[in-house]
Motif scaffolding. Structure first.
Motif, PDB file in Angstrom:
ATOM      1  N   UNK A 100      -7.768  -0.918 -14.902  1.00  0.00           N
ATOM      2  CA  UNK A 100      -6.710  -0.324 -13.897  1.00  0.00           C
ATOM      3  C   UNK A 100      -7.226  -0.380 -12.533  1.00  0.00           C
ATOM      4  N   UNK A 101      -6.482   0.265 -11.735  1.00  0.00           N
ATOM      5  CA  UNK A 101      -6.720   0.595 -10.467  1.00  0.00           C
ATOM      6  C   UNK A 101      -7.519   1.766 -10.205  1.00  0.00           C
ATOM      7  N   UNK A 102      -9.012   1.594 -10.447  1.00  0.00           N
ATOM      8  CA  UNK A 102      -9.825   2.789 -10.397  1.00  0.00           C
ATOM      9  C   UNK A 102     -10.221   3.219  -9.072  1.00  0.00           C
ATOM     10  N   UNK A 103      -9.832   2.353  -8.127  1.00  0.00           N
ATOM     11  CA  UNK A 103     -10.165   2.652  -6.697  1.00  0.00           C
ATOM     12  C   UNK A 103      -9.208   4.017  -6.333  1.00  0.00           C
ATOM     13  N   UNK A 104      -8.037   3.850  -6.909  1.00  0.00           N
ATOM     14  CA  UNK A 104      -6.992   4.891  -6.431  1.00  0.00           C
ATOM     15  C   UNK A 104      -7.301   5.970  -7.721  1.00  0.00           C
ATOM     16  N   UNK A 105      -7.736   5.546  -8.792  1.00  0.00           N
ATOM     17  CA  UNK A 105      -7.803   6.509  -9.826  1.00  0.00           C
ATOM     18  C   UNK A 105      -8.669   7.545  -9.474  1.00  0.00           C
ATOM     19  N   UNK A 106      -9.652   7.159  -8.784  1.00  0.00           N
ATOM     20  CA  UNK A 106     -10.850   8.053  -8.144  1.00  0.00           C
ATOM     21  C   UNK A 106     -10.338   8.991  -7.299  1.00  0.00           C
ATOM     22  N   UNK A 112      -4.323  12.652  -3.443  1.00  0.00           N
ATOM     23  CA  UNK A 112      -3.483  11.466  -3.661  1.00  0.00           C
ATOM     24  C   UNK A 112      -2.071  11.797  -3.536  1.00  0.00           C
ATOM     25  N   UNK A 113      -1.789  13.157  -3.793  1.00  0.00           N
ATOM     26  CA  UNK A 113      -0.228  13.536  -3.420  1.00  0.00           C
ATOM     27  C   UNK A 113      -0.132  13.653  -1.955  1.00  0.00           C
ATOM     28  N   UNK A 114      -0.951  14.239  -1.201  1.00  0.00           N
ATOM     29  CA  UNK A 114      -0.990  14.031   0.412  1.00  0.00           C
ATOM     30  C   UNK A 114      -0.905  12.794   0.806  1.00  0.00           C
ATOM     31  N   UNK A 115      -1.812  11.862   0.347  1.00  0.00           N
ATOM     32  CA  UNK A 115      -1.565  10.336   0.773  1.00  0.00           C
ATOM     33  C   UNK A 115      -0.431   9.765   0.193  1.00  0.00           C
ATOM     34  N   UNK A 116       0.182  10.126  -0.980  1.00  0.00           N
ATOM     35  CA  UNK A 116       1.488   9.325  -1.087  1.00  0.00           C
ATOM     36  C   UNK A 116       2.496  10.006  -0.336  1.00  0.00           C
ATOM     37  N   UNK A 117       2.804  11.270  -0.188  1.00  0.00           N
ATOM     38  CA  UNK A 117       3.925  11.779   0.620  1.00  0.00           C
ATOM     39  C   UNK A 117       3.568  11.312   2.183  1.00  0.00           C
ATOM     40  N   UNK A 118       2.464  11.856   2.543  1.00  0.00           N
ATOM     41  CA  UNK A 118       2.209  11.745   4.249  1.00  0.00           C
ATOM     42  C   UNK A 118       1.883  10.411   4.606  1.00  0.00           C
ATOM     43  N   UNK A 119       1.467   9.498   3.521  1.00  0.00           N
ATOM     44  CA  UNK A 119       1.028   8.055   4.095  1.00  0.00           C
ATOM     45  C   UNK A 119       1.905   7.217   3.497  1.00  0.00           C
TER      46      UNK A 119
END
Length: 393
Positions: A100-106, A112-119
């Motif tokens: 899996x994409x363990x870089x993102x999973x870490x 992650x939620x802030x990066x998803x919405x704000x980024x």
């Protein structure tokens, strides 16, 4: 068709081309061509759905889950798409797919939620052409929370261990997202979309933008709060997302070979520097998105802040990620959290370095991320937009 100097014609949405040519040379011509290209394989499947109805849709779904060999009588377009997505390119690492994409999973869930919405989604919505399509899909106050949840569910399914294996949820959902893009193209074209001005709806350049919105863009925001990636981590991230790009039908010339932030920024600059400034549609989408995202963050068990506090933090990290000019155009206000970002980043960077040094700590962070993503997948009940609409005109 080309212009008098041999270059492809430029849709009205393309701006700043002279300056872009100075930095990117002939890549600008590739961009102009990609603005006029959709996804012929997926577009043919949607046309076949409209012609043949339920049997074609059922053949595709069965082929995605069980494999092409299980549907020997699949209609031609469905069969061609199944053949393409089942052909795993030689540059795909089976070991990484299983991991899996363990870089993102870490990344911790709240960041992650802030990066998803704000980024990620903020950058997607900053494109006037993308915003124009999305605003037309329904009432923002109703659709924004669902859109946030469904997009997050797809990203989670696609990054989980084994998620992109044939028949796995991430694999199936990624192809369904691709077909939703094709459905949007068909619908927008049928309803008078101005391709001379905006390019083909959800064209190859738009999909490349989406690809960056799940690789470079969120990690640019995360770097601003101390989550820096090593060169090895960057390579693993992009190589994993090469395969996502393949399943999404993205032209390999737009992503293959990008395996670090520097090369990804070159593509991002090409896309952003030739796009018009965010418009009223962009601002409406971002406002609805931030209301939904901060409500989710405040409602999470053990949340340290209410929605107002999360909103201030979201404003601060988004302004840092996208820059003052884009933030102002999107209506993202200044935030009392902005002066605190350096202290926050220093603390997060220290914690991340500590996890790298302690045996098993990064692995535990990845396992925590896997558990959180699986929980996110379980949150969305009922069928998703990409499941509902791929087979309906």
């Amino acid at each position: 068709m080309t212009t008098s100097n041999g270059a492809p014609p430029a849709p009205g949405r393309a701006v700043g081309l002279a300056a872009a040519r100075t930095r990117h040379g002939d890549d600008v011509d590739l961009l102009l061509r990609m603005l006029q290209v959709g996804d012929p394989l997926a577009d043919a499947v949607v046309a076949e759905f409209d012609e043949l109805g339920a049997p074609a849709r059922e053949a595709l779904q069965r082929g995605l889950v069980a494999g092409r060999a299980d549907v020997p009588d699949a209609p031609p377009a469905v069969d061609a798409l199944l053949a393409q997505v089942e052909t795993v390119p030689g540059w795909v690492s089976p070991e990484q797919m299983d991991a899996g994409d363990r870089i993102s999973l870490a990344v911790p869930p709240h960041w992650n939620h802030l990066a998803f919405a704000g980024g990620s989604l903020t950058h997607t919505y900053s494109s006037p052409s993308m915003a124009r399509l999305l605003v037309g899909t329904g009432r923002l106050t109703v659709t924004a929370p669902r859109r946030l949840a469904e997009t997050g569910m797809w990203a989670a399914a696609a990054t989980l261990p084994g998620g992109l294996r044939r028949g796995a949820p991430g694999y199936v959902q990624t192809v369904q997202v691709r077909l939703l893009h094709a459905r949007v193209r068909a619908s927008a074209t049928r309803h008078g979309w101005d391709a001379d001005r905006w390019g083909v709806p959800v064209n190859q350049a738009d999909v490349a933008r989406t690809w960056l919105d799940f690789t470079l863009v969120p990690f640019t925001l995360l770097a601003g709060i101390g989550h820096h990636l090593t060169a090895h981590e960057q390579s693993r991230l992009y190589r994993y997302w090469w395969y996502v790009g393949h399943l999404l039908g993205l032209d390999e010339r737009l992503f293959l070979g990008i395996e670090d932030h520097e090369r990804a920024r070159t593509l991002l600059d090409l896309l952003d520097s030739t796009a018009a400034a965010p418009d009223a549609n962009s601002r409406a989408l971002v406002e609805a998105l931030y209301a939904a995202a901060t409500a989710d963050l405040a409602a999470a068990p053990g949340s340290p802040m209410d929605a107002t506090g999360w909103r201030d933090l979201l404003h601060a990290v988004a302004r840092s990620c996208h820059g003052e000019g884009v933030a102002a155009a999107l209506g993202i206000p200044e935030s009392p959290f902005t002066p605190l970002l350096p202290l926050l980043a220093a603390g997060e960077a220290t914690a991340r370095d500590h996890r790298r040094q302690v045996p098993g700590a990064m692995r535990q962070a990845e396992e925590d991320g896997i558990a959180a993503r699986r929980g996110l997948v379980a949150v969305v009940t009922g069928s998703t937009a990409y499941q509902d609409h791929v087979g309906h005109p």
